[in-house]
Design a protein around this motif. Structure first.
Motif, PDB file in Angstrom:
ATOM      1  N   LEU A 122      -0.077 -13.852  -2.210  1.00  0.00           N
ATOM      2  CA  LEU A 122       0.351 -14.415  -0.926  1.00  0.00           C
ATOM      3  C   LEU A 122       0.666 -15.902  -1.013  1.00  0.00           C
ATOM      4  CD1 LEU A 122      -1.850 -13.026   1.971  1.00  0.00           C
ATOM      5  CD2 LEU A 122       0.591 -12.711   1.561  1.00  0.00           C
ATOM      6  N   PHE A 148       5.531  -2.537  10.783  1.00  0.00           N
ATOM      7  CA  PHE A 148       5.000  -1.165  10.731  1.00  0.00           C
ATOM      8  C   PHE A 148       3.551  -1.098  11.212  1.00  0.00           C
ATOM      9  CE2 PHE A 148       8.141   1.513   8.627  1.00  0.00           C
ATOM     10  CZ  PHE A 148       9.044   0.566   8.174  1.00  0.00           C
ATOM     11  N   GLY A 174       0.859  -1.192   0.000  1.00  0.00           N
ATOM     12  CA  GLY A 174       0.000   0.000   0.000  1.00  0.00           C
ATOM     13  C   GLY A 174       0.888   1.233   0.000  1.00  0.00           C
ATOM     14  N   ASN A 175       0.418   2.285   0.649  1.00  0.00           N
ATOM     15  CA  ASN A 175       1.196   3.534   0.672  1.00  0.00           C
ATOM     16  C   ASN A 175       2.575   3.335   1.293  1.00  0.00           C
ATOM     17  OD1 ASN A 175      -0.792   5.379  -0.396  1.00  0.00           O
ATOM     18  ND2 ASN A 175      -1.947   4.955   1.470  1.00  0.00           N
ATOM     19  N   MET A 176       2.581   2.718   2.474  1.00  0.00           N
ATOM     20  CA  MET A 176       3.837   2.537   3.195  1.00  0.00           C
ATOM     21  C   MET A 176       4.743   1.543   2.474  1.00  0.00           C
ATOM     22  SD  MET A 176       5.621   3.236   5.792  1.00  0.00           S
ATOM     23  CE  MET A 176       4.773   3.925   7.175  1.00  0.00           C
ATOM     24  N   LEU A 233       5.867   5.590  13.900  1.00  0.00           N
ATOM     25  CA  LEU A 233       6.170   7.021  13.768  1.00  0.00           C
ATOM     26  C   LEU A 233       5.305   7.859  14.704  1.00  0.00           C
ATOM     27  CD1 LEU A 233       6.587   7.317   9.900  1.00  0.00           C
ATOM     28  CD2 LEU A 233       8.337   6.991  11.639  1.00  0.00           C
ATOM     29  N   THR A 290       3.771  -4.432   6.240  1.00  0.00           N
ATOM     30  CA  THR A 290       3.094  -3.149   6.008  1.00  0.00           C
ATOM     31  C   THR A 290       1.640  -3.405   5.609  1.00  0.00           C
ATOM     32  OG1 THR A 290       4.155  -3.166   3.824  1.00  0.00           O
ATOM     33  CG2 THR A 290       5.111  -1.709   5.466  1.00  0.00           C
ATOM     34  N   VAL A 291       1.024  -4.356   6.297  1.00  0.00           N
ATOM     35  CA  VAL A 291      -0.405  -4.630   6.089  1.00  0.00           C
ATOM     36  C   VAL A 291      -1.187  -3.950   7.208  1.00  0.00           C
ATOM     37  CG1 VAL A 291      -0.022  -6.863   4.948  1.00  0.00           C
ATOM     38  CG2 VAL A 291      -0.251  -6.782   7.444  1.00  0.00           C
ATOM     39  N   PRO A 292      -2.526  -3.855   7.081  1.00  0.00           N
ATOM     40  CA  PRO A 292      -3.317  -3.289   8.181  1.00  0.00           C
ATOM     41  C   PRO A 292      -3.138  -4.129   9.459  1.00  0.00           C
ATOM     42  CG  PRO A 292      -4.622  -3.454   6.175  1.00  0.00           C
ATOM     43  CD  PRO A 292      -3.344  -4.174   5.916  1.00  0.00           C
ATOM     44  N   ASP A 309       1.056  -9.118  -1.844  1.00  0.00           N
ATOM     45  CA  ASP A 309      -0.174  -8.444  -1.435  1.00  0.00           C
ATOM     46  C   ASP A 309      -1.337  -9.415  -1.651  1.00  0.00           C
ATOM     47  OD1 ASP A 309      -0.708  -5.151  -0.992  1.00  0.00           O
ATOM     48  OD2 ASP A 309      -2.494  -6.361  -1.452  1.00  0.00           O
ATOM     49  N   SER A 310      -2.436  -9.164  -0.927  1.00  0.00           N
ATOM     50  CA  SER A 310      -3.594 -10.055  -1.069  1.00  0.00           C
ATOM     51  C   SER A 310      -4.609  -9.503  -2.064  1.00  0.00           C
ATOM     52  CB  SER A 310      -4.265 -10.241   0.302  1.00  0.00           C
ATOM     53  OG  SER A 310      -4.688  -8.976   0.777  1.00  0.00           O
ATOM     54  N   VAL A 338       8.170  -0.407  14.227  1.00  0.00           N
ATOM     55  CA  VAL A 338       8.391   0.984  13.830  1.00  0.00           C
ATOM     56  C   VAL A 338       7.065   1.705  14.028  1.00  0.00           C
ATOM     57  CG1 VAL A 338       9.038   2.542  11.947  1.00  0.00           C
ATOM     58  CG2 VAL A 338       9.972   0.216  12.027  1.00  0.00           C
ATOM     59  N   LYS A 344      -3.642  -5.766  -7.473  1.00  0.00           N
ATOM     60  CA  LYS A 344      -2.235  -5.338  -7.401  1.00  0.00           C
ATOM     61  C   LYS A 344      -1.253  -6.415  -7.868  1.00  0.00           C
ATOM     62  CE  LYS A 344      -2.907  -1.952  -3.791  1.00  0.00           C
ATOM     63  NZ  LYS A 344      -2.784  -1.591  -2.394  1.00  0.00           N
ATOM     64  N   PRO A 401       0.382  -1.085  13.615  1.00  0.00           N
ATOM     65  CA  PRO A 401       0.287  -0.643  15.009  1.00  0.00           C
ATOM     66  C   PRO A 401      -0.331  -1.717  15.907  1.00  0.00           C
ATOM     67  CG  PRO A 401      -1.442   0.366  13.708  1.00  0.00           C
ATOM     68  CD  PRO A 401      -0.649  -0.471  12.760  1.00  0.00           C
TER      69      PRO A 401
HETATM   70  P1  NAD Z   1      -2.645   0.716   2.804  1.00  0.00           P
HETATM   71  O1  NAD Z   1      -4.071   0.396   3.067  1.00  0.00           O
HETATM   72  O2  NAD Z   1      -2.292   1.755   1.817  1.00  0.00           O
HETATM   73  O3  NAD Z   1      -1.863  -0.622   2.411  1.00  0.00           O
HETATM   74  C1  NAD Z   1      -2.075  -1.880   3.012  1.00  0.00           C
HETATM   75  C2  NAD Z   1      -1.799  -2.941   1.966  1.00  0.00           C
HETATM   76  O4  NAD Z   1      -1.860  -4.236   2.591  1.00  0.00           O
HETATM   77  C3  NAD Z   1      -2.804  -2.960   0.805  1.00  0.00           C
HETATM   78  O5  NAD Z   1      -2.131  -3.025  -0.421  1.00  0.00           O
HETATM   79  C4  NAD Z   1      -3.631  -4.222   1.061  1.00  0.00           C
HETATM   80  O6  NAD Z   1      -4.103  -4.802  -0.142  1.00  0.00           O
HETATM   81  C5  NAD Z   1      -2.604  -5.105   1.739  1.00  0.00           C
HETATM   82  N1  NAD Z   1      -3.174  -6.166   2.562  1.00  0.00           N
HETATM   83  C6  NAD Z   1      -4.249  -6.111   3.370  1.00  0.00           C
HETATM   84  N2  NAD Z   1      -4.423  -7.291   3.993  1.00  0.00           N
HETATM   85  C7  NAD Z   1      -3.454  -8.097   3.556  1.00  0.00           C
HETATM   86  C8  NAD Z   1      -3.099  -9.459   3.811  1.00  0.00           C
HETATM   87  N3  NAD Z   1      -3.771 -10.211   4.680  1.00  0.00           N
HETATM   88  N4  NAD Z   1      -2.030  -9.973   3.160  1.00  0.00           N
HETATM   89  C9  NAD Z   1      -1.313  -9.218   2.278  1.00  0.00           C
HETATM   90  N5  NAD Z   1      -1.590  -7.951   1.989  1.00  0.00           N
HETATM   91  C10 NAD Z   1      -2.640  -7.387   2.632  1.00  0.00           C
HETATM   92  O7  NAD Z   1      -2.034   1.084   4.248  1.00  0.00           O
HETATM   93  P2  NAD Z   1      -0.698   1.921   4.568  1.00  0.00           P
HETATM   94  O8  NAD Z   1      -1.040   3.338   4.763  1.00  0.00           O
HETATM   95  O9  NAD Z   1       0.366   1.554   3.601  1.00  0.00           O
HETATM   96  O10 NAD Z   1      -0.323   1.345   5.988  1.00  0.00           O
HETATM   97  C11 NAD Z   1       0.134   0.016   6.086  1.00  0.00           C
HETATM   98  C12 NAD Z   1       0.380  -0.341   7.539  1.00  0.00           C
HETATM   99  O11 NAD Z   1       1.418   0.523   8.047  1.00  0.00           O
HETATM  100  C13 NAD Z   1      -0.821  -0.135   8.446  1.00  0.00           C
HETATM  101  O12 NAD Z   1      -0.802  -1.138   9.447  1.00  0.00           O
HETATM  102  C14 NAD Z   1      -0.578   1.238   9.046  1.00  0.00           C
HETATM  103  O13 NAD Z   1      -1.227   1.387  10.291  1.00  0.00           O
HETATM  104  C15 NAD Z   1       0.923   1.188   9.193  1.00  0.00           C
HETATM  105  N6  NAD Z   1       1.566   2.481   9.262  1.00  0.00           N
HETATM  106  C16 NAD Z   1       2.577   2.559  10.107  1.00  0.00           C
HETATM  107  C17 NAD Z   1       3.267   3.723  10.241  1.00  0.00           C
HETATM  108  C18 NAD Z   1       4.398   3.716  11.174  1.00  0.00           C
HETATM  109  O14 NAD Z   1       4.913   4.744  11.562  1.00  0.00           O
HETATM  110  N7  NAD Z   1       4.840   2.557  11.598  1.00  0.00           N
HETATM  111  C19 NAD Z   1       2.927   4.853   9.517  1.00  0.00           C
HETATM  112  C20 NAD Z   1       1.899   4.751   8.617  1.00  0.00           C
HETATM  113  C21 NAD Z   1       1.225   3.546   8.501  1.00  0.00           C
END
Ligand code: NAD
Length: 186
Positions: free
Chosen positions: A114, A156, A72-74, A174, A132-134, A96-97, A172, A101, A158
């Motif tokens: 996956l 990453f 995703g974004n991260m 932030l 970096t998944v939810p 990714d799931s 990690v 994508k 939470p």
């Molecule tokens: P996002 O929704 O943009 O991306 C999440 C990605 O995970 C998506 O592409 C989704 O398709 C994929 N996904 C969902 N379930 C999945 C699974 N079971 N298997 C594989 N892929 C799966 O979210 P984001 O903004 O990139 O954030 C990602 C994670 O990072 C979140 O947990 C968010 O809370 C965390 N985050 C952490 C920090 C930090 O400082 N550590 C900062 C921002 C975001």
């Protein structure tokens, strides 16, 4: 040290290192002495030698490959970050799931489904996982990565992740760092 190396400084004293790290010169000497004898009396430390020694101590003298899950974004930002390669890290595979994508190319890597995680991690001997998944999917992904043979996770999401003994997790967050900053500023 790498900054000093770029500035073509050949040696550095424990006092200079201590100032840069906000610790005492005695602490610098004590910490380094724990791992061996690196300094030269009256000279200090030779910068290039100390870089090599510290990389060996940290295990960053070789390239580590990581599997990233959740593009995703991260995840995208991390895959495309060039700084990792310079420090010996390589995001070797991304998963990714989301069917929409799968197959997309991000930073020269094709996003894989996956179901290919375990075989890819095993075949390519990937040692680290980046999560970096939810939050709700993080534990399940951690379990898959560990089952595939990964020994260290950078999380990453939470949420706290539980792993068996012998596997390391570094979280990690932030938001926590922003809170620390607010405390210092406020
Ligand atoms: P996002 O929704 O943009 O991306 C999440 C990605 O995970 C998506 O592409 C989704 O398709 C994929 N996904 C969902 N379930 C999945 C699974 N079971 N298997 C594989 N892929 C799966 O979210 P984001 O903004 O990139 O954030 C990602 C994670 O990072 C979140 O947990 C968010 O809370 C965390 N985050 C952490 C920090 C930090 O400082 N550590 C900062 C921002 C975001």
């Amino acid at each position: 040290l790498e900054t000093y190396d770029r500035l073509q400084k050949l040696t550095v004293s424990s006092a200079v290192l201590g100032r840069a790290l906000a610790i005492t010169d005695a602490q610098v000497r004590k910490d380094l002495a724990y791992f061996g004898q690196f300094g030269y009396p009256g000279v200090g430390y030779r910068v290039s030698e100390l870089i090599v020694a510290i990389k060996r101590i940290l295990g960053t003298d070789k390239t580590w490959s990581a599997a990233l899950v959740g593009v995703g974004n991260m995840g995208r930002a991390l895959i495309q970050y060039r700084g990792f390669a310079r420090r010996g890290f390589r995001v070797a595979a991304a998963f990714d799931s989301d069917d929409a994508k799968i197959g997309e190319v991000v930073g020269h890597r094709k996003i894989q489904p996956l179901k290919e995680l375990e075989s890819t991690v095993r075949r390519r001997k990937i040692q680290l996982g980046i999560i970096t998944v939810p939050a709700e999917a993080a534990q399940e992904i951690a379990d898959k990565l560990v089952a595939a043979g990964v020994r260290g996770l950078l999380n990453f999401a939470p949420v706290q992740i539980d792993v068996r003994a012998g596997v390391s997790v570094v979280a990690v967050d932030l938001a926590i760092q922003l809170e620390q900053l607010c405390f210092q500023v406020g």
